[in-house]
Design an enzyme around this catalytic site. Structure first.
Site, mmCIF file in Angstrom:
data_model
loop_
_atom_site.group_PDB
_atom_site.id
_atom_site.type_symbol
_atom_site.label_atom_id
_atom_site.label_comp_id
_atom_site.label_asym_id
_atom_site.label_seq_id
_atom_site.Cartn_x
_atom_site.Cartn_y
_atom_site.Cartn_z
ATOM 1 N N SER A 109 0.806 -1.219 0.000
ATOM 2 C CA SER A 109 0.000 0.000 0.000
ATOM 3 C C SER A 109 0.840 1.271 0.000
ATOM 4 C CB SER A 109 -0.963 0.020 1.190
ATOM 5 O OG SER A 109 -0.264 0.204 2.394
ATOM 6 N N LYS A 164 1.260 4.280 6.929
ATOM 7 C CA LYS A 164 0.507 5.107 5.979
ATOM 8 C C LYS A 164 1.048 6.529 6.028
ATOM 9 C CE LYS A 164 -2.561 1.763 5.253
ATOM 10 N NZ LYS A 164 -2.604 0.998 4.043
#
Length: 195
Positions: free
Chosen positions: A64, A100
């Site tokens: 991701s 993230k």
């Protein structure tokens, strides 16, 4: 004369000095080894404490955050009192640590267009790090205001990242953030600061 009838010569002063010298060297070597082992144990304990509390180290799983991070890379984080848009953070979620990028800080407004363009407080973000633009999965009512003491985070591979756009993950509370990723330490050919 000894019990077996042999005559044993008494050692000379030089022989006694040589034997004492050998024993003293042996004692010094044992002391030096003990000191070295003790020092190595202290260093190992300090490294473990630093890696656990001051500079937590993580292995990247998933894609991701590609192309910035790839699966299997090892990164180091540092705890901060504040984070800003663009910082890459590690945080706890369901007994896992996720990595993230901070998109919005507490109180800011998040919005996103169908083409993947992200807006913070009405201004489009310049995101050269995004590898896969797209709206992705989002079940928020947009525009969305980030609650106080929370951070809105997203993966760089937008089309497939599960992040704050989904209410199941939501915005990340400050107390769940482990730290800001600052250094890549593995693989060796990619060692360097992140930022």
């Amino acid at each position: 004369m000894t019990d077996d009838g042999l005559v044993r010569a008494r050692p000379t002063a030089e022989q006694i000095e040589a034997e004492l010298g050998r024993r003293n060297r042996k004692i010094r070597a044992i002391r030096m080894l003990a000191s070295t082992v003790g020092s190595l144990l202290v260093i190992a304990a300090v490294v473990v404490l630093l890696a656990t509390f001051a500079f937590p180290t993580f292995t990247i799983y998933g894609d991701s955050m590609a192309p910035v991070f790839h699966e299997g890379e090892v990164v180091v984080s540092v705890k901060s009192s504040t984070y800003q848009t663009g910082d890459i953070v590690a945080f706890y979620y369901n007994n896992k640590i996720l990595v993230k990028r901070v998109i919005c800080c507490p109180g800011e407004w998040f919005n996103m267009q169908e083409d993947g363009t992200v807006f913070v407080n009405g201004n489009a973000l310049d995101e050269p790090y995004v590898s896969e633009e797209g709206f992705g999965s989002c079940d928020l009512t947009l525009p969305y205001q980030v609650p106080a003491d929370r951070y809105f985070v997203m993966g760089d591979k937008r089309a497939s990242s599960i992040d704050s756009r989904m209410t199941q993950l939501g915005c990340v509370p400050d107390e769940r953030i482990v730290g800001k990723i600052c250094l890549r330490v593995w693989p060796l050919d990619a060692i360097g600061f992140v930022g």
